[in-house]
Scaffold this active site. Sequence first.
Site, PDB file in Angstrom:
ATOM      1  N   ASP A 106      44.534  43.630  46.017  1.00  0.00           N
ATOM      2  CA  ASP A 106      46.244  44.101  45.755  1.00  0.00           C
ATOM      3  C   ASP A 106      45.575  45.310  45.950  1.00  0.00           C
ATOM      4  O   ASP A 106      44.562  45.881  45.902  1.00  0.00           O
ATOM      5  CB  ASP A 106      47.441  43.216  44.621  1.00  0.00           C
ATOM      6  CG  ASP A 106      46.801  43.541  43.133  1.00  0.00           C
ATOM      7  OD1 ASP A 106      45.617  44.830  43.330  1.00  0.00           O
ATOM      8  OD2 ASP A 106      47.679  42.450  42.532  1.00  0.00           O
ATOM      9  N   SER A 107      46.927  46.149  45.288  1.00  0.00           N
ATOM     10  CA  SER A 107      46.707  47.246  44.984  1.00  0.00           C
ATOM     11  C   SER A 107      45.697  47.853  44.021  1.00  0.00           C
ATOM     12  O   SER A 107      44.421  49.399  44.601  1.00  0.00           O
ATOM     13  CB  SER A 107      47.471  48.622  44.844  1.00  0.00           C
ATOM     14  OG  SER A 107      48.042  47.885  43.503  1.00  0.00           O
TER      15      SER A 107
END
Length: 137
Positions: free
Chosen positions: A19-20
């Site tokens: 993810d981020s």
Amino acid sequence: MPAALPGVLARSTIVLFGDSLTQRGFEPEGWAAALAHYYGRRADVYNRGYGGYNTRWAKELAPALFERPSGNQAHLLATVWFGANDATLATERSYVPLVEFEANLEAIVTRARRVSRVVVLLTPPPSPSSSPTPLQA
């Protein structure tokens, strides 16, 4: 490229999937940048971080992402780092129940293991709200 040099530019590959926390890994002083520096000229590091993604959405990307690399050589390393978005409040769009999270993660890791020599599974850091409060004097 001259015919006398086949494979000279071929390198091992490293795939970072998450993810981020993965997406931001190439920021200054980031963990992915450090990994790319360490493997400089020996391996190409591909950052496939998708900010805001959970394992449900990532599982859909895994088959295309974890295809056999060109030349039929396995990736040197793959990282899988999801969970921060899955663990949001149940009212949030990215929330994934724990049982589904486990199944999704297992499917992603199984896919990655088919084409990678080593798969490293990373866990999200603790959230500030779950940190213990210091004792007050």
